[in-house]
Design a protein around this motif. Structure first.
Motif, short mmCIF file in Angstrom:
data_model
loop_
_atom_site.label_atom_id
_atom_site.label_comp_id
_atom_site.label_asym_id
_atom_site.label_seq_id
_atom_site.Cartn_x
_atom_site.Cartn_y
_atom_site.Cartn_z
N ARG A 65 0.85 -1.14 -0.06
CA ARG A 65 0.07 0.07 0.01
C ARG A 65 0.80 1.24 -0.20
NH1 ARG A 65 -2.31 3.92 0.44
NH2 ARG A 65 -4.44 4.46 0.68
N VAL A 66 2.17 1.24 0.42
CA VAL A 66 3.05 2.34 0.49
C VAL A 66 3.51 2.77 -0.79
CG1 VAL A 66 5.51 3.01 1.15
CG2 VAL A 66 3.68 1.68 2.71
N GLU A 67 3.51 1.81 -1.89
CA GLU A 67 4.30 2.10 -3.21
C GLU A 67 3.34 3.19 -4.11
OE1 GLU A 67 7.02 0.74 -3.95
OE2 GLU A 67 6.87 -0.57 -2.00
N ASP A 68 2.19 3.46 -3.76
CA ASP A 68 1.68 4.42 -4.49
C ASP A 68 1.21 5.70 -3.63
OD1 ASP A 68 1.54 3.04 -6.90
OD2 ASP A 68 -0.35 1.85 -6.02
N ALA A 69 1.73 5.76 -2.53
CA ALA A 69 1.31 6.79 -1.45
C ALA A 69 2.17 8.08 -1.97
CB ALA A 69 1.44 6.42 -0.10
N ASP A 70 1.20 9.19 -1.73
CA ASP A 70 1.97 10.65 -1.78
C ASP A 70 2.58 11.23 -0.49
OD1 ASP A 70 0.70 10.96 -4.44
OD2 ASP A 70 -1.45 11.52 -3.32
N LEU A 71 2.22 10.32 0.54
CA LEU A 71 2.67 10.83 1.84
C LEU A 71 2.90 9.43 2.40
CD1 LEU A 71 3.60 12.37 4.27
CD2 LEU A 71 1.28 12.47 4.93
N VAL A 72 4.23 9.07 2.99
CA VAL A 72 4.55 7.98 3.75
C VAL A 72 5.04 8.36 5.28
CG1 VAL A 72 5.95 5.68 4.06
CG2 VAL A 72 4.98 6.44 1.69
N ALA A 73 4.32 7.97 6.09
CA ALA A 73 4.64 8.53 7.47
C ALA A 73 4.89 7.28 8.33
CB ALA A 73 3.38 9.35 7.97
N VAL A 74 5.92 7.54 9.08
CA VAL A 74 6.18 6.53 10.25
C VAL A 74 5.95 6.90 11.50
CG1 VAL A 74 8.18 4.93 11.21
CG2 VAL A 74 8.12 5.63 8.51
N ALA A 75 4.99 6.01 12.03
CA ALA A 75 4.53 6.61 13.61
C ALA A 75 5.80 6.03 14.52
CB ALA A 75 3.21 5.83 13.96
N PRO A 76 5.84 6.84 15.75
CA PRO A 76 6.61 6.23 16.66
C PRO A 76 6.83 4.84 17.03
CG PRO A 76 5.48 8.33 17.51
CD PRO A 76 4.72 7.78 16.17
N TYR A 77 7.76 4.74 17.58
CA TYR A 77 7.97 3.03 17.88
C TYR A 77 9.09 2.79 18.94
CZ TYR A 77 11.92 2.61 14.75
OH TYR A 77 13.13 2.88 14.00
N TYR A 78 9.14 1.85 19.53
CA TYR A 78 10.13 1.47 20.75
C TYR A 78 11.40 1.33 19.89
CZ TYR A 78 12.70 0.06 24.83
OH TYR A 78 13.29 0.30 25.81
N HIS A 79 12.32 2.20 19.51
CA HIS A 79 13.20 1.77 18.84
C HIS A 79 14.43 1.37 19.36
CE1 HIS A 79 14.55 5.73 20.81
NE2 HIS A 79 15.79 5.56 20.31
N THR A 80 14.81 1.41 20.62
CA THR A 80 16.10 0.72 21.08
C THR A 80 16.20 -0.69 20.99
OG1 THR A 80 15.90 2.50 22.91
CG2 THR A 80 17.29 0.49 23.50
#
Length: 318
Positions: A65-80
């Motif tokens: 679903r990301v491949e055609d998006a005009d905006l791709v947003a990454v929500a926060p996550y526990y990155h450690t």
């Protein structure tokens, strides 16, 4: 024109900020004359995603679903300790290469860093994580003070409420100020907030720990209302001013002037939060001499005014 929006939810996703992205772009307000978006929350394989709040969310879309998006947003996550899946990295890179907007909220910036999208670009994240972001991605130009920053079509924001600011900024870029203001009114938030996240950083006055200059600095902290300078502090240390300035920087990592200004601002912030003293009185007690000088340093270092800071952070009503 921004029409197609995909949000990537990674494991341990932060619920509030994910909700902000949904509120900004996933709520149908076309009946009110606002733009509508083809909106989707995506995950690896379209599988359920665990949240940081202890429950899972059911996701309908995978990364295709990301491949055609005009905006791709990454929500926060526990990155450690979390390695971003190569499929996510590839999707982010392809989105940028084809000219889509790529946005991160709070710790979502670490995924952009893994994809190399922050290299040579100004960016930000929550102030608690800016040092870690800069350490992990040394080619990134991390700005710890701003609420959000746009560099080309890469948009990064600080934590929580700053995601609203960044989203409205993007709407303003794509649809104009009138639409952004209408959306802000519907969300009952300001269409634009002045200042940066430096004013939210917890920086209480701390005991001075220096190898040789601690007694001098402790005395200065007790008498910040006095007109201290490199020369007067050097005299207290029984050193020549140039020798004192060199020793000061070696032991504190700052110049005497920068350290002194910073300590005066810390005291001013405490008095604004905890007292009913007027701005002129606070300026005098902190050694700034005048309210104009106090306002100058607040604007320069905190991107706000003493009055606005007090309105946000005072611990009791007037």
């Amino acid at each position: 024109m921004l029409r197609n929006v995909a949000v990537i939810a990674l494991p341990e996703v932060a619920v509030f900020e994910l909700g902000v992205l949904c509120e900004l772009f996933g709520y149908d307000r076309t009946a009110d004359g606002l733009p509508g978006y083809d909106f989707a929350v995506c995950s690896l394989g379209g599988k359920p995603v665990p949240t940081h709040a202890g429950f899972d969310i059911d996701v309908r879309f995978d990364l295709s679903r990301v491949e055609d998006a005009d905006l791709v947003a990454v929500a926060p996550y526990y990155h450690t300790g979390f390695e971003v899946d190569p499929a996510v990295i590839g999707a982010l890179r392809r989105a940028h290469e084809r000219g889509a907007w790529v946005m991160s909220v709070c710790t979502g910036a670490f995924a952009l860093g893994e994809a190399g999208l922050l290299d040579g670009r100004r960016c930000t994240t929550h102030w608690r994580h800016t040092a870690d972001l800069a350490r992990r991605y040394p080619a990134a130009l991390v700005d710890p003070d701003v609420l959000y920053v746009q560099d080309d079509k890469i948009l990064t924001s600080a934590g929580t409420a700053a995601s609203v600011d960044a989203g409205l900024h993007l709407v303003r870029q794509e649809h104009g100020s009138a639409v952004a203001t209408m959306l802000a009114r519907r969300m009952v938030v300001p269409p634009h907030r002045d200042g940066g996240q430096a004013q939210f950083i917890e920086t209480p006055l701390q005991p001075v720990q220096c190898e040789t200059l601690q007694p001098v600095l402790a005395l200065v902290l007790e008498t910040l209302d006095r007109p201290h300078s490199v020369e007067t502090m050097a005299e207290l240390a029984h050193m020549a001013p140039r020798t004192f300035a060199r020793r000061f920087r070696n032991e504190t990592g700052a110049t005497p002037h920068d350290w002194l200004t910073g300590q005066r601002l810390l005291l001013a912030r405490r008095l604004l939060e905890d007292s009913d003293l007027g701005i002129d009185t606070i300026a005098e007690r902190c050694g700034f001499g005048s309210a104009a000088t106090l306002r100058h340093h607040f604007a320069q270092r905190l991107s706000t005014t003493p009055q606005a800071y007090r309105g946000t952070f005072r611990s009791h009503p007037v």
